[in-house]
Design a protein around this motif. Structure first.
Motif, PDB file in Angstrom:
ATOM      1  N   HIS A  13       0.820  -1.206   0.000  1.00  0.00           N
ATOM      2  CA  HIS A  13       0.000   0.000   0.000  1.00  0.00           C
ATOM      3  C   HIS A  13       0.857   1.261   0.000  1.00  0.00           C
ATOM      4  N   LEU A  14       1.973   1.221   0.722  1.00  0.00           N
ATOM      5  CA  LEU A  14       2.815   2.415   0.821  1.00  0.00           C
ATOM      6  C   LEU A  14       3.756   2.590  -0.367  1.00  0.00           C
ATOM      7  N   ASP A  38       5.096  -3.688   8.274  1.00  0.00           N
ATOM      8  CA  ASP A  38       6.246  -3.989   7.422  1.00  0.00           C
ATOM      9  C   ASP A  38       6.513  -2.899   6.399  1.00  0.00           C
ATOM     10  N   ALA A  39       5.600  -1.951   6.238  1.00  0.00           N
ATOM     11  CA  ALA A  39       5.816  -0.864   5.282  1.00  0.00           C
ATOM     12  C   ALA A  39       6.995   0.012   5.684  1.00  0.00           C
ATOM     13  N   LEU A  40       7.279   0.070   6.970  1.00  0.00           N
ATOM     14  CA  LEU A  40       8.370   0.920   7.437  1.00  0.00           C
ATOM     15  C   LEU A  40       9.676   0.154   7.586  1.00  0.00           C
ATOM     16  N   ALA A  53       0.918   2.850  13.727  1.00  0.00           N
ATOM     17  CA  ALA A  53       0.261   1.581  14.074  1.00  0.00           C
ATOM     18  C   ALA A  53       1.259   0.615  14.696  1.00  0.00           C
ATOM     19  N   PRO A  54       1.862   0.962  15.854  1.00  0.00           N
ATOM     20  CA  PRO A  54       2.822   0.043  16.489  1.00  0.00           C
ATOM     21  C   PRO A  54       2.179  -1.309  16.770  1.00  0.00           C
ATOM     22  N   GLY A  55       2.890  -2.383  16.415  1.00  0.00           N
ATOM     23  CA  GLY A  55       2.380  -3.722  16.654  1.00  0.00           C
ATOM     24  C   GLY A  55       1.259  -4.143  15.724  1.00  0.00           C
ATOM     25  N   PHE A  56       1.086  -3.426  14.636  1.00  0.00           N
ATOM     26  CA  PHE A  56      -0.003  -3.730  13.697  1.00  0.00           C
ATOM     27  C   PHE A  56       0.127  -5.161  13.181  1.00  0.00           C
ATOM     28  N   SER A 211       7.570 -14.153  -8.413  1.00  0.00           N
ATOM     29  CA  SER A 211       7.464 -13.427  -7.152  1.00  0.00           C
ATOM     30  C   SER A 211       6.193 -13.845  -6.423  1.00  0.00           C
ATOM     31  N   ARG A 212       6.147 -13.574  -5.119  1.00  0.00           N
ATOM     32  CA  ARG A 212       4.974 -13.923  -4.318  1.00  0.00           C
ATOM     33  C   ARG A 212       4.632 -12.769  -3.391  1.00  0.00           C
ATOM     34  N   SER A 213       3.479 -12.856  -2.759  1.00  0.00           N
ATOM     35  CA  SER A 213       2.971 -11.764  -1.927  1.00  0.00           C
ATOM     36  C   SER A 213       3.839 -11.555  -0.686  1.00  0.00           C
ATOM     37  N   THR A 214       3.892 -10.300  -0.216  1.00  0.00           N
ATOM     38  CA  THR A 214       4.550  -9.997   1.056  1.00  0.00           C
ATOM     39  C   THR A 214       3.592 -10.187   2.221  1.00  0.00           C
ATOM     40  N   VAL A 215       2.314 -10.453   1.926  1.00  0.00           N
ATOM     41  CA  VAL A 215       1.314 -10.656   2.978  1.00  0.00           C
ATOM     42  C   VAL A 215       1.063 -12.146   3.141  1.00  0.00           C
TER      43      VAL A 215
END
Length: 364
Positions: A13-14, A38-40, A53-56, A211-215
């Motif tokens: 998303h980011l 994981d975006a950061l 969103a700490p601990g998201f 490639s595969r998803s990061t989720v």
């Protein structure tokens, strides 16, 4: 201006928002990114980021929502639920960080808030502090539909979500038709990383990047096992990016690499096989590379169908990946011609710097 960029706390998303954010910074504006998870954990090009969103843990949120809606969950995992489930999922997600985004906006006093469709917390904050909001599309699904679905979810009904001052669309018109808003060239951005030299040049044989998803989670659409089963009789070199867990013995024409920026790798590839995430779809299109998209939850079936309908690639379930399908992917001139046409179409769309100038003039 002070510009606040807001995305859901997920890499996919980011990362599509980063090129425009960098263009704002390069034009002399002060830019702050609000995201998390994981975006950061990836390289954001030196942008200042705040964890809202700490601990998201998206998996826990998704699990609770899907358990409450078992029939919709089945449709969602097949990619056939439209916006019904994504609205509930990201409504619940936004409710966990909306107040944090509002608090950040009150402290930083941005002149403009840019947010993606599934981060309506940005629109909430814009309403609260009286700043204009810009809705930036980051996938091939209509942005307004996604915003409406999230806004209508139970957890978000307590918040007022105003209309954006402007909408940015990145969808190539030949794939989705013309959409309202300011067009923006989708510039691929994968979050930095090292690339082996051999991936930065064309090979002697066709090269397929997988490639595969990061989720993580069910319905991830990981094509790795299917590609491995078919690989040995395909006249191509196959590169598995971030392959999962332990792998069986690899055929001679298969190699593995860790996380690499696909925006640097795909221009030297012949084709790409992946899970259907919008960032990878647009990255392959920007490189003019035919792609095989595995349908899956959320927008992934939609993405597979859009790519196949345009003729720039194939849509196929993982179980349907055969040596013949992979061979067609690297030899079919019609697929490559359509992919190159979309690449050229995207290249003709306004770059981030031009959109920054247009928005600056519009908001002034």
């Amino acid at each position: 201006m002070r510009v606040l960029i807001v995305s859901a706390p997920l890499q996919g998303h980011l990362l599509p928002l980063v090129p425009l954010a960098l263009a704002w910074r390069d034009a002399g504006h002060e830019v702050l990114v609000a995201s998390g998870g994981d975006a950061l954990a990836v390289d954001l090009g030196g942008l200042v980021a705040h964890d809202i969103a700490p601990g998201f843990a998206f998996g826990r949120i998704a699990g609770r929502v899907l358990l409450r809606h078992p029939l919709l969950a089945r449709r969602e995992l097949a990619g056939r639920a439209g916006t019904a489930v994504v609205g509930e999922l990201f409504g619940a997600a936004n409710a966990t960080f909306a107040d944090a985004v509002v608090a950040l906006a009150r402290r930083e006093r941005p002149d403009l808030i840019v947010h993606e469709p599934l981060a309506v917390a940005g629109a909430v904050a814009a309403e609260r502090v009286g700043a204009p909001a810009v809705l930036q599309e980051n996938n091939l699904f209509p942005a307004a539909d996604l915003v409406a679905a999230v806004a209508a979810s139970g957890p978000m009904r307590q918040y007022r979500i105003g209309a954006p001052a402007a909408t940015i669309t990145v969808a190539p018109p030949s794939l989705t038709g013309l959409r309202p808003g300011l067009p923006l060239r989708a510039v691929p951005y994968s979050g930095g990383g090292e690339v082996p030299d051999w991936l930065l040049r064309t090979g002697e044989r066709p090269r397929i990047v997988v490639s595969r998803s990061t989720v993580a989670g069910p319905g991830g659409g990981d094509p790795t096992a299917a590609v491995l089963a078919a690989a040995s009789t395909v006249d191509a070199d196959i590169v598995l990016v971030r392959p999962p867990g332990r792998l069986p013995r690899l055929p001679a024409n298969v190699r593995t690499v860790g996380r690499v920026p696909l925006d640097r790798v795909l221009p030297y590839a012949t084709a790409c096989v992946h899970h259907g995430g919008a960032g990878t779809v647009l990255g392959a299109l920007a490189a003019g590379v035919p792609q095989l998209v595995v349908p899956g939850p959320g927008d992934r079936r939609h993405n597979a169908e859009v790519v196949a309908r345009r003729g720039a690639g194939l849509g196929a379930e993982a179980r349907a990946i055969t040596p013949g399908v992979l061979t067609r992917l690297v030899t079919d001139a019609t697929l490559r011609r359509a992919a190159v046409e979309v690449r050229d179409e995207m290249a003709a769309m306004p770059p981030p710097s031009a959109v920054v100038a247009e928005l600056t003039a519009l908001l002034a």
